[in-house]
Design a protein around this motif. Structure first.
Motif, mmCIF file in Angstrom:
data_model
loop_
_atom_site.group_PDB
_atom_site.id
_atom_site.type_symbol
_atom_site.label_atom_id
_atom_site.label_comp_id
_atom_site.label_asym_id
_atom_site.label_seq_id
_atom_site.Cartn_x
_atom_site.Cartn_y
_atom_site.Cartn_z
ATOM 1 N N ALA A 148 0.861 -1.184 0.000
ATOM 2 C CA ALA A 148 0.000 0.000 0.000
ATOM 3 C C ALA A 148 0.897 1.234 0.000
ATOM 4 O O ALA A 148 1.907 1.278 0.715
ATOM 5 C CB ALA A 148 -0.926 0.015 1.211
ATOM 6 N N SER A 149 0.532 2.246 -0.798
ATOM 7 C CA SER A 149 1.362 3.441 -0.895
ATOM 8 C C SER A 149 0.492 4.658 -1.156
ATOM 9 O O SER A 149 -0.645 4.549 -1.630
ATOM 10 C CB SER A 149 2.400 3.295 -2.011
ATOM 11 O OG SER A 149 1.760 3.102 -3.268
ATOM 12 N N THR A 150 1.043 5.830 -0.841
ATOM 13 C CA THR A 150 0.365 7.092 -1.090
ATOM 14 C C THR A 150 1.390 8.211 -1.134
ATOM 15 O O THR A 150 2.471 8.092 -0.539
ATOM 16 C CB THR A 150 -0.686 7.393 -0.011
ATOM 17 O OG1 THR A 150 -1.340 8.640 -0.319
ATOM 18 C CG2 THR A 150 -0.060 7.510 1.358
ATOM 19 N N ASP A 151 1.054 9.284 -1.849
ATOM 20 C CA ASP A 151 1.883 10.485 -1.849
ATOM 21 C C ASP A 151 1.202 11.620 -1.088
ATOM 22 O O ASP A 151 1.669 12.753 -1.103
ATOM 23 C CB ASP A 151 2.183 10.930 -3.274
ATOM 24 C CG ASP A 151 0.914 11.195 -4.089
ATOM 25 O OD1 ASP A 151 -0.190 10.932 -3.580
ATOM 26 O OD2 ASP A 151 1.035 11.660 -5.248
ATOM 27 N N GLN A 152 0.107 11.301 -0.405
ATOM 28 C CA GLN A 152 -0.668 12.282 0.339
ATOM 29 C C GLN A 152 -0.296 12.253 1.827
ATOM 30 O O GLN A 152 0.350 11.304 2.304
ATOM 31 C CB GLN A 152 -2.163 12.000 0.165
ATOM 32 C CG GLN A 152 -2.639 12.058 -1.275
ATOM 33 C CD GLN A 152 -2.503 13.446 -1.867
ATOM 34 O OE1 GLN A 152 -2.883 14.430 -1.240
ATOM 35 N NE2 GLN A 152 -1.949 13.533 -3.064
ATOM 36 N N PRO A 153 -0.699 13.281 2.596
ATOM 37 C CA PRO A 153 -0.454 13.262 4.040
ATOM 38 C C PRO A 153 -1.147 12.073 4.707
ATOM 39 O O PRO A 153 -2.252 11.684 4.330
ATOM 40 C CB PRO A 153 -1.046 14.587 4.517
ATOM 41 C CG PRO A 153 -1.018 15.480 3.316
ATOM 42 C CD PRO A 153 -1.267 14.577 2.150
ATOM 43 N N VAL A 154 -0.474 11.503 5.700
ATOM 44 C CA VAL A 154 -1.007 10.370 6.441
ATOM 45 C C VAL A 154 -0.865 10.635 7.939
ATOM 46 O O VAL A 154 0.023 11.374 8.374
ATOM 47 C CB VAL A 154 -0.286 9.053 6.083
ATOM 48 C CG1 VAL A 154 -0.518 8.681 4.631
ATOM 49 C CG2 VAL A 154 1.208 9.151 6.378
ATOM 50 N N VAL A 155 -1.755 10.022 8.701
ATOM 51 C CA VAL A 155 -1.680 10.051 10.160
ATOM 52 C C VAL A 155 -1.752 8.605 10.638
ATOM 53 O O VAL A 155 -2.715 7.899 10.340
ATOM 54 C CB VAL A 155 -2.821 10.874 10.794
ATOM 55 C CG1 VAL A 155 -2.713 10.841 12.316
ATOM 56 C CG2 VAL A 155 -2.786 12.305 10.283
ATOM 57 N N GLY A 168 3.452 11.069 2.373
ATOM 58 C CA GLY A 168 3.967 9.964 1.583
ATOM 59 C C GLY A 168 4.290 8.759 2.442
ATOM 60 O O GLY A 168 4.894 8.893 3.517
ATOM 61 N N MET A 169 3.866 7.564 1.992
ATOM 62 C CA MET A 169 4.059 6.362 2.787
ATOM 63 C C MET A 169 4.123 5.144 1.865
ATOM 64 O O MET A 169 3.463 5.104 0.818
ATOM 65 C CB MET A 169 2.905 6.221 3.792
ATOM 66 C CG MET A 169 2.977 5.001 4.709
ATOM 67 S SD MET A 169 2.171 3.525 4.047
ATOM 68 C CE MET A 169 0.569 4.092 3.588
ATOM 69 N N ASN A 181 7.966 9.100 3.876
ATOM 70 C CA ASN A 181 8.806 9.830 2.925
ATOM 71 C C ASN A 181 9.331 11.159 3.464
ATOM 72 O O ASN A 181 10.537 11.401 3.478
ATOM 73 C CB ASN A 181 8.047 10.051 1.619
ATOM 74 C CG ASN A 181 7.721 8.720 0.940
ATOM 75 O OD1 ASN A 181 8.332 7.698 1.232
ATOM 76 N ND2 ASN A 181 6.749 8.732 0.047
ATOM 77 N N LYS A 182 8.462 12.071 3.902
ATOM 78 C CA LYS A 182 8.944 13.394 4.295
ATOM 79 C C LYS A 182 7.993 14.020 5.308
ATOM 80 O O LYS A 182 6.876 13.537 5.525
ATOM 81 C CB LYS A 182 9.099 14.302 3.070
ATOM 82 C CG LYS A 182 7.838 14.441 2.233
ATOM 83 C CD LYS A 182 8.088 15.257 0.975
ATOM 84 C CE LYS A 182 6.827 15.372 0.114
ATOM 85 N NZ LYS A 182 7.061 16.170 -1.105
#
Length: 237
Positions: A148-155, A168-169, A181-182
């Motif tokens: 699973a991946s994303t370039d959006q903010p995650v909590v 990003g995760m 990621n950052k």
């Protein structure tokens, strides 16, 4: 006369050949004319309510289940749109992971599932690890690879005390690893130590003093008649 005619016809033939080549090139580079049979329109060819699909692995065990309140299939790109998708992934010796969102998209091959809007991932507690919850607005899932991946903010919330924010995760369920990621920010509260129960003190036994009875000496009383100091009676004549 014949030589003059050949001299005139040769340039005309060359010009005609160039005209044919130019026409062929023009037809080649021009986009195809739009079809009017409806195949190029992005319209669903069928719609299903309360959609459920199940996939098994090589041993016949359930690999994952994908549900949605509504499913729409589009023939132009062979894609599938989902409303309120709910994805459950199983694994031998691994915790069951659930993913849900407001909207979803399945690729034509079914190897990629995208979740959008209020996406929530829950991995329950197992072994010595507490429950982990992830929230974001977009998540790309590859079910067969368990990635699973994303370039959006995650909590990411793990247990009641650990919270991580990032942008990003990349999550690999097979190896149980997660990469942020950052803009990573974390907050952790150490659990309060449990108070140790005090041991009850042993009750001390009261000392009993052995009372010795005092020996009483009996006083001897001397009778009056036997007293040495007693005076003898005087005889009178």
């Amino acid at each position: 006369m014949q030589g003059r005619t050949n001299t005139i016809l040769f340039p005309l033939a060359v010009l005609g050949l160039l005209a044919l080549i130019t026409l062929w090139i023009d037809r080649t580079v021009q986009p195809p004319e739009p079809r009017v049979d409806g195949t190029t329109r992005h319209d669903p060819d069928y719609i299903l309510n309360n959609f459920v699909t199940t996939k098994t692995d090589a041993t016949g065990a359930i690999s994952h289940i994908l549900k949605a309140s509504e499913m729409r299939h589009y023939p132009d790109d062979d894609s599938t749109e989902l409303t309120n998708p709910h994805f459950t992934q199983f694994g031998v010796g691994k915790p069951t992971t659930t993913i849900e969102g407001k909207r979803g998209h399945v690729s034509s091959k079914g190897d990629v599932v995208e979740f959008r809007d209020d996406v929530r991932v829950v991995r329950p507690a197992f072994a010595d690890r507490p429950e982990m919850t992830l929230t974001t607005q977009y998540l790309r899932v590859e079910p067969d690879k368990e990635i699973a991946s994303t370039d959006q903010p995650v909590v990411i919330t793990q247990g009641p005390k650990s919270v991580v924010h990032a942008v990003g995760m990349y999550y690999d369920k097979k190896n149980q690893t997660i990469q942020l990621n950052k803009r990573v920010r974390s907050h952790y509260e150490r659990p309060a130590a449990k108070p140790q129960a005090s041991k009850p003190k042993a009750a001390s036994k009261p000392r009993q003093a052995a009372a010795k009875p005092a020996a009483s000496k009996a006083s001897k009383s001397t009778p009056a008649g036997n007293s040495k100091n007693a005076k003898q009676p005087t005889k009178t004549k």
